[in-house]
Scaffold this active site. Structure first.
Site, short mmCIF file in Angstrom:
data_model
loop_
_atom_site.label_atom_id
_atom_site.label_comp_id
_atom_site.label_asym_id
_atom_site.label_seq_id
_atom_site.Cartn_x
_atom_site.Cartn_y
_atom_site.Cartn_z
N TYR A 144 1.32 -1.00 -0.23
CA TYR A 144 0.48 -0.22 -0.01
C TYR A 144 0.42 1.39 0.06
CZ TYR A 144 -4.12 3.34 1.95
OH TYR A 144 -4.79 3.87 2.14
N TYR A 158 4.12 12.95 -14.75
CA TYR A 158 3.22 12.90 -16.03
C TYR A 158 3.33 14.62 -15.54
CZ TYR A 158 1.82 8.86 -18.01
OH TYR A 158 1.58 7.82 -18.75
P1 NAD Z 1 -12.30 1.57 -0.33
O1 NAD Z 1 -12.03 0.83 0.33
O2 NAD Z 1 -14.42 2.12 0.67
O3 NAD Z 1 -13.31 2.17 -1.49
C1 NAD Z 1 -11.99 1.75 -2.41
C2 NAD Z 1 -12.78 2.06 -3.44
O4 NAD Z 1 -12.26 1.30 -4.84
C3 NAD Z 1 -13.98 0.65 -3.30
O5 NAD Z 1 -15.44 0.67 -4.14
C4 NAD Z 1 -13.14 -0.56 -4.38
O6 NAD Z 1 -14.00 -2.18 -5.03
C5 NAD Z 1 -12.07 -0.28 -5.53
N1 NAD Z 1 -11.50 -0.59 -6.36
C6 NAD Z 1 -10.59 -1.33 -5.44
N2 NAD Z 1 -9.50 -1.68 -6.62
C7 NAD Z 1 -9.94 -1.35 -7.69
C8 NAD Z 1 -9.69 -1.21 -8.99
N3 NAD Z 1 -8.53 -2.08 -8.94
N4 NAD Z 1 -10.10 -0.91 -10.09
C9 NAD Z 1 -11.42 -0.14 -9.83
N5 NAD Z 1 -12.21 0.28 -7.92
C10 NAD Z 1 -11.12 -0.87 -7.04
O7 NAD Z 1 -11.86 2.57 1.36
P2 NAD Z 1 -11.73 4.28 0.78
O8 NAD Z 1 -12.06 4.39 2.85
O9 NAD Z 1 -12.99 4.64 0.16
O10 NAD Z 1 -10.97 4.51 0.66
C11 NAD Z 1 -10.60 5.76 -1.43
C12 NAD Z 1 -9.31 6.38 -1.32
O11 NAD Z 1 -9.10 6.99 -0.42
C13 NAD Z 1 -8.29 5.31 -1.11
O12 NAD Z 1 -7.81 4.94 -2.28
C14 NAD Z 1 -7.73 4.80 -0.08
O13 NAD Z 1 -6.34 4.76 -0.13
C15 NAD Z 1 -7.27 6.47 -0.04
N6 NAD Z 1 -7.84 7.19 1.47
C16 NAD Z 1 -8.28 6.79 2.28
C17 NAD Z 1 -8.18 6.55 3.58
C18 NAD Z 1 -9.40 7.08 4.87
O14 NAD Z 1 -9.50 7.25 6.15
N7 NAD Z 1 -10.86 6.05 4.31
C19 NAD Z 1 -7.28 7.48 4.38
C20 NAD Z 1 -5.61 7.06 3.61
C21 NAD Z 1 -5.97 7.37 1.51
#
Ligand code: NAD
Ligand code: UDP
Length: 309
Positions: A144, A158
């Protein structure tokens, strides 16, 4: 009205973002492979004339015409991103290249959902954007952390080589309604354990800290960063109020009125000891800061879990 692609749009953060963009009058293409995303998160949007759902995996290329891309696709909870580490890396690298290529072809602006995890187990506190981090490149979290670090580098390159308008947001722990109750993150775990009368699983001694941002504040920050016209460096978006996991557990017990006990379990390998954003850049460039205190955000989140239980 803009046409906006939200990858990972059926996930926790993505679904809130889709909702806000629709409410503002945009056309939203919500793309998701449903690895951790859930249809129930976007069910209420499915019949909206400006909402379209695309089942697709960003690791494979796709041709769409859009004005903006929010690249939210990537599993975010340690349990989910460690389930298939190689796939997690592909999503943040091959998937990122595909989304940057799409943005370049369309002359679209692209926002990458990066993470506080790029700072690893930080040696500098609070974390400013110019801190390079302290990441174990081979540990269980590296799929990750390192994936997101490559994604940032791809965005920057990019931008430098192809003038793609990039926005990099380093998101700190965010919580709120629609977090998957089973995804293993601490806020969803504690609330669901408390509501079921099960022990709250505190990893280690519970003295490690995190800073929790309520989802509405986070989405405001994402949209502000996307919609301002400067390509600045990465921007931390998070709540600078830091809590230990024991303090979080106590607050959850107090608000739920649960009589659950605490159960200490081993601390996972490479679990960051302290995490707190320095949000000076967001304050200065975006005039953004979080508004929702933990107490208030937890109330709304607990109400959601009570409803869906
Ligand atoms: P989540 O797991 O609820 O959502 C991630 C979504 O991406 C899911 O719907 C999943 O099905 C989809 N997904 C995963 N791999 C995929 C792929 N290869 N192709 C298409 N769809 C794909 O997580 P979240 O908390 O909503 O996080 C969303 C984003 O924010 C992520 O990129 C995560 O790294 C980032 N983020 C979240 C947090 C947090 O605290 N929630 C903190 C830091 C970063
Ligand atoms: N944690 C905990 N009990 C749980 C789940 C997590 O004590 O049931 C701890 C975990 O060890 C970490 C913190 O809570 O120190 C935040 O974990 P989470 O998985 O929510 O996110 P992270 O910030 O580690 O990615």
């Amino acid at each position: 009205m803009s046409t906006i692609l939200v990858t990972g749009g059926a996930g926790f953060l993505g679904s809130h973002l889709c909702e806000r963009l629709i409410a503002r009058g945009d056309e939203v293409l919500c793309l998701d492979n449903f690895f951790t995303g859930r249809k129930v998160n976007i069910e209420h949007l499915l019949t909206h004339p400006r909402f379209e759902l695309i089942r697709h995996d960003i690791v494979h290329e796709i041709f769409l015409e859009v004005d903006q891309v929010y690249n939210m696709a990537c599993p975010a909870s340690p349990q989910a991103y460690q389930f298939n580490p190689i796939k997690t890396i592909k999503t943040s690298t091959v998937g990122m290249v595909n989304m940057l290529g799409l943005a370049k072809r369309c002359h679209a602006r692209i926002l990458q959902a990066s993470t506080s995890e790029v700072y690893g187990d930080p040696l500098v506190h609070p974390q400013r954007e110019d801190y390079w981090g302290h990441v174990n490149p081979l540990g269980p979290r590296s799929c990750y952390d390192e994936g997101k670090r490559v994604a940032e580098s791809l965005c920057m390159n990019y931008h430098l080589e192809h003038q793609v308008e990039i926005r990099i947001v380093r998101i700190f722990n965010t919580y709120g309604p629609r977090m998957d109750p089973g995804d293993g993150r601490v806020v969803s775990n504690f609330i669901n354990q408390a509501l079921r009368g099960e022990p709250l699983t505190v990893f280690g001694d519970g003295q490690q800290t995190r800073s929790f941002c309520y989802v509405d504040d986070l989405v405001n920050g994402l949209m502000r960063l996307m919609d301002q016209d400067q390509t600045v460096g990465p921007v931390n978006i998070g709540n600078p109020h830091e809590f230990t996991m024991l303090e979080l557990a106590e607050e959850v017990l107090r608000q739920t009125g649960s009589s659950s006990k605490l159960q200490h379990l081993p601390l996972p390998k490479d679990d960051p000891q302290q995490r707190c954003p320095d949000i000076s850049r967001a304050r200065e460039f975006l005039q953004w800061e979080p508004k929702t205190p933990l107490r208030e955000g937890l109330e709304k989140t607990i109400a959601y879990y009570r409803e869906v239980m």
